[in-house]
Motif scaffolding. Structure first.
Motif, PDB file in Angstrom:
ATOM      1  N   PRO A 184       0.832  -1.202   0.000  1.00  0.00           N
ATOM      2  CA  PRO A 184       0.000   0.000   0.000  1.00  0.00           C
ATOM      3  C   PRO A 184       0.869   1.255   0.000  1.00  0.00           C
ATOM      4  CG  PRO A 184      -0.571  -1.454   1.826  1.00  0.00           C
ATOM      5  CD  PRO A 184       0.642  -2.019   1.165  1.00  0.00           C
ATOM      6  N   ALA A 185       0.395   2.300  -0.683  1.00  0.00           N
ATOM      7  CA  ALA A 185       1.140   3.556  -0.764  1.00  0.00           C
ATOM      8  C   ALA A 185       1.385   4.122   0.638  1.00  0.00           C
ATOM      9  CB  ALA A 185       0.397   4.560  -1.620  1.00  0.00           C
ATOM     10  N   THR A 186       0.368   4.103   1.460  1.00  0.00           N
ATOM     11  CA  THR A 186       0.507   4.546   2.845  1.00  0.00           C
ATOM     12  C   THR A 186      -0.270   3.593   3.727  1.00  0.00           C
ATOM     13  OG1 THR A 186      -1.421   5.981   2.652  1.00  0.00           O
ATOM     14  CG2 THR A 186       0.718   6.988   2.262  1.00  0.00           C
ATOM     15  N   ALA A 187       0.292   3.289   4.869  1.00  0.00           N
ATOM     16  CA  ALA A 187      -0.409   2.418   5.814  1.00  0.00           C
ATOM     17  C   ALA A 187      -1.512   3.230   6.464  1.00  0.00           C
ATOM     18  CB  ALA A 187       0.557   1.893   6.864  1.00  0.00           C
ATOM     19  N   ARG A 188      -2.719   2.723   6.377  1.00  0.00           N
ATOM     20  CA  ARG A 188      -3.823   3.395   7.060  1.00  0.00           C
ATOM     21  C   ARG A 188      -3.707   3.078   8.529  1.00  0.00           C
ATOM     22  NH1 ARG A 188      -9.045   1.345   4.347  1.00  0.00           N
ATOM     23  NH2 ARG A 188      -9.820   2.248   6.244  1.00  0.00           N
ATOM     24  N   SER A 189      -3.912   4.066   9.335  1.00  0.00           N
ATOM     25  CA  SER A 189      -3.851   3.812  10.761  1.00  0.00           C
ATOM     26  C   SER A 189      -4.981   4.542  11.454  1.00  0.00           C
ATOM     27  CB  SER A 189      -2.504   4.240  11.352  1.00  0.00           C
ATOM     28  OG  SER A 189      -2.347   5.621  11.217  1.00  0.00           O
ATOM     29  N   GLY A 190      -5.283   4.084  12.608  1.00  0.00           N
ATOM     30  CA  GLY A 190      -6.340   4.684  13.406  1.00  0.00           C
ATOM     31  C   GLY A 190      -6.110   4.302  14.847  1.00  0.00           C
ATOM     32  N   SER A 191      -7.058   4.570  15.653  1.00  0.00           N
ATOM     33  CA  SER A 191      -6.949   4.219  17.056  1.00  0.00           C
ATOM     34  C   SER A 191      -6.917   2.707  17.194  1.00  0.00           C
ATOM     35  CB  SER A 191      -8.161   4.782  17.812  1.00  0.00           C
ATOM     36  OG  SER A 191      -8.246   4.192  19.083  1.00  0.00           O
ATOM     37  N   ALA A 192      -6.012   2.216  18.030  1.00  0.00           N
ATOM     38  CA  ALA A 192      -5.923   0.771  18.244  1.00  0.00           C
ATOM     39  C   ALA A 192      -7.211   0.236  18.847  1.00  0.00           C
ATOM     40  CB  ALA A 192      -4.741   0.444  19.147  1.00  0.00           C
ATOM     41  N   ALA A 193      -7.986   1.105  19.498  1.00  0.00           N
ATOM     42  CA  ALA A 193      -9.237   0.679  20.106  1.00  0.00           C
ATOM     43  C   ALA A 193     -10.408   0.784  19.132  1.00  0.00           C
ATOM     44  CB  ALA A 193      -9.527   1.534  21.341  1.00  0.00           C
ATOM     45  N   ALA A 194     -10.158   1.322  17.921  1.00  0.00           N
ATOM     46  CA  ALA A 194     -11.238   1.492  16.946  1.00  0.00           C
ATOM     47  C   ALA A 194     -11.772   0.138  16.502  1.00  0.00           C
ATOM     48  CB  ALA A 194     -10.727   2.274  15.745  1.00  0.00           C
ATOM     49  N   THR A 195     -13.035   0.117  16.135  1.00  0.00           N
ATOM     50  CA  THR A 195     -13.666  -1.101  15.647  1.00  0.00           C
ATOM     51  C   THR A 195     -13.246  -1.341  14.206  1.00  0.00           C
ATOM     52  OG1 THR A 195     -15.568  -0.647  17.042  1.00  0.00           O
ATOM     53  CG2 THR A 195     -15.885  -2.217  15.271  1.00  0.00           C
ATOM     54  N   LEU A 196     -13.006  -2.583  13.851  1.00  0.00           N
ATOM     55  CA  LEU A 196     -12.644  -2.932  12.485  1.00  0.00           C
ATOM     56  C   LEU A 196     -13.920  -3.113  11.675  1.00  0.00           C
ATOM     57  CD1 LEU A 196     -10.505  -3.676  10.394  1.00  0.00           C
ATOM     58  CD2 LEU A 196     -10.669  -6.019  11.194  1.00  0.00           C
ATOM     59  N   ASN A 197     -14.237  -2.150  10.831  1.00  0.00           N
ATOM     60  CA  ASN A 197     -15.366  -2.260   9.918  1.00  0.00           C
ATOM     61  C   ASN A 197     -14.824  -2.726   8.583  1.00  0.00           C
ATOM     62  OD1 ASN A 197     -17.339  -1.316  11.736  1.00  0.00           O
ATOM     63  ND2 ASN A 197     -16.661   0.777  11.379  1.00  0.00           N
ATOM     64  N   CYS A 198     -15.428  -3.754   8.021  1.00  0.00           N
ATOM     65  CA  CYS A 198     -14.915  -4.357   6.799  1.00  0.00           C
ATOM     66  C   CYS A 198     -16.050  -4.459   5.788  1.00  0.00           C
ATOM     67  CB  CYS A 198     -14.348  -5.732   7.130  1.00  0.00           C
ATOM     68  SG  CYS A 198     -13.419  -6.480   5.793  1.00  0.00           S
ATOM     69  N   ALA A 199     -15.910  -3.785   4.667  1.00  0.00           N
ATOM     70  CA  ALA A 199     -16.935  -3.790   3.626  1.00  0.00           C
ATOM     71  C   ALA A 199     -17.068  -5.178   3.002  1.00  0.00           C
ATOM     72  CB  ALA A 199     -16.585  -2.767   2.550  1.00  0.00           C
ATOM     73  N   TYR A 200     -18.235  -5.445   2.445  1.00  0.00           N
ATOM     74  CA  TYR A 200     -18.472  -6.721   1.767  1.00  0.00           C
ATOM     75  C   TYR A 200     -17.521  -6.858   0.586  1.00  0.00           C
ATOM     76  CZ  TYR A 200     -21.088 -10.694  -0.063  1.00  0.00           C
ATOM     77  OH  TYR A 200     -21.452 -11.948  -0.496  1.00  0.00           O
ATOM     78  N   TYR A 201     -17.031  -8.047   0.340  1.00  0.00           N
ATOM     79  CA  TYR A 201     -16.053  -8.408  -0.694  1.00  0.00           C
ATOM     80  C   TYR A 201     -14.613  -8.136  -0.268  1.00  0.00           C
ATOM     81  CZ  TYR A 201     -20.037  -8.743  -3.893  1.00  0.00           C
ATOM     82  OH  TYR A 201     -21.233  -9.074  -4.490  1.00  0.00           O
ATOM     83  N   TYR A 202     -14.369  -7.757   0.983  1.00  0.00           N
ATOM     84  CA  TYR A 202     -13.023  -7.437   1.447  1.00  0.00           C
ATOM     85  C   TYR A 202     -12.584  -8.378   2.562  1.00  0.00           C
ATOM     86  CZ  TYR A 202     -12.800  -3.033  -1.089  1.00  0.00           C
ATOM     87  OH  TYR A 202     -12.756  -2.090  -2.071  1.00  0.00           O
ATOM     88  N   VAL A 203     -11.267  -8.545   2.677  1.00  0.00           N
ATOM     89  CA  VAL A 203     -10.655  -9.144   3.851  1.00  0.00           C
ATOM     90  C   VAL A 203      -9.885  -8.002   4.511  1.00  0.00           C
ATOM     91  CG1 VAL A 203      -8.613  -9.985   2.589  1.00  0.00           C
ATOM     92  CG2 VAL A 203      -9.221 -11.003   4.794  1.00  0.00           C
ATOM     93  N   CYS A 204     -10.105  -7.818   5.820  1.00  0.00           N
ATOM     94  CA  CYS A 204      -9.553  -6.663   6.531  1.00  0.00           C
ATOM     95  C   CYS A 204      -8.886  -7.119   7.825  1.00  0.00           C
ATOM     96  CB  CYS A 204     -10.663  -5.682   6.897  1.00  0.00           C
ATOM     97  SG  CYS A 204     -11.750  -5.243   5.526  1.00  0.00           S
ATOM     98  N   GLY A 205      -7.925  -6.351   8.254  1.00  0.00           N
ATOM     99  CA  GLY A 205      -7.269  -6.640   9.519  1.00  0.00           C
ATOM    100  C   GLY A 205      -6.699  -5.389  10.131  1.00  0.00           C
ATOM    101  N   MET A 206      -6.488  -5.438  11.449  1.00  0.00           N
ATOM    102  CA  MET A 206      -5.905  -4.309  12.156  1.00  0.00           C
ATOM    103  C   MET A 206      -5.028  -4.837  13.280  1.00  0.00           C
ATOM    104  SD  MET A 206      -7.634  -0.901  13.843  1.00  0.00           S
ATOM    105  CE  MET A 206      -8.852  -1.805  14.766  1.00  0.00           C
ATOM    106  N   GLY A 207      -3.798  -4.325  13.360  1.00  0.00           N
ATOM    107  CA  GLY A 207      -2.875  -4.723  14.404  1.00  0.00           C
ATOM    108  C   GLY A 207      -3.107  -3.939  15.682  1.00  0.00           C
ATOM    109  N   GLY A 208      -2.453  -4.355  16.732  1.00  0.00           N
ATOM    110  CA  GLY A 208      -2.549  -3.673  18.010  1.00  0.00           C
ATOM    111  C   GLY A 208      -1.990  -2.260  17.964  1.00  0.00           C
TER     112      GLY A 208
END
Length: 156
Positions: free
Chosen positions: A65-89
């Protein structure tokens, strides 16, 4: 970074030892605290979905990815249909949908969420720094994953 490589090496060694001895565990299950029902996580291990290692060409040509998307580690992982998504600590996350493409993960560290929200039955595969297969997950499924040793993913 050295700690991450050490953790990846230790995890890979444990995975190799487990698959060599044949101690593959079934998919984990947990009880949903809101409904009280048992939920199967659909993480597949060595005996269930053994995949070949990535080739050198796949690792060299992995899409980063051009830039790593980041957010709050406590944020909920919302994943759109047709996608595989993940979020690290550490809050870094990914959302991938293109099949037959090897992706480099955006420096995911620690425990975090994984959600395969692709078409039911679609399988995402995850690999370590050396391209060795680690685990797969069938859609639709969610699970917690220790991301530190995971470096690559093929969405489907």
């Amino acid at each position: 970074m050295t700690l991450r490589k050490l953790a990846a090496a230790l995890f890979a060694a444990a995975a190799i030892a487990t698959s060599t001895i044949g101690l593959s565990s079934p998919a984990a299950a947990h009880t949903d605290s809101t409904t009280g029902t048992t939920v199967t996580t659909a993480i597949l291990t060595s005996g269930q979905a053994r995949q070949p290692s990535l080739t050198a060409a796949q690792m060299k040509n992995a899409v980063e990815p051009a830039t790593a998307r980041s957010g709050s580690a406590a944020a909920t992982l919302n994943c759109a249909y047709y996608y595989v998504c993940g979020m690290g600590g550490n809050g870094n996350r990914f959302d991938y949908t293109t099949c037959s493409t090897t992706y480099t993960l955006p420096n995911l560290v620690g425990w975090g969420s994984l959600h395969n929200n692709q078409t039911p039955g679609t399988r995402a595969h995850f690999y370590d720094v050396n391209g060795a297969w680690m685990f797969s997950i069938d859609a639709p499924a969610r699970n917690d994953v220790f991301w530190t040793p995971v470096w690559y993913v093929i969405a489907c």
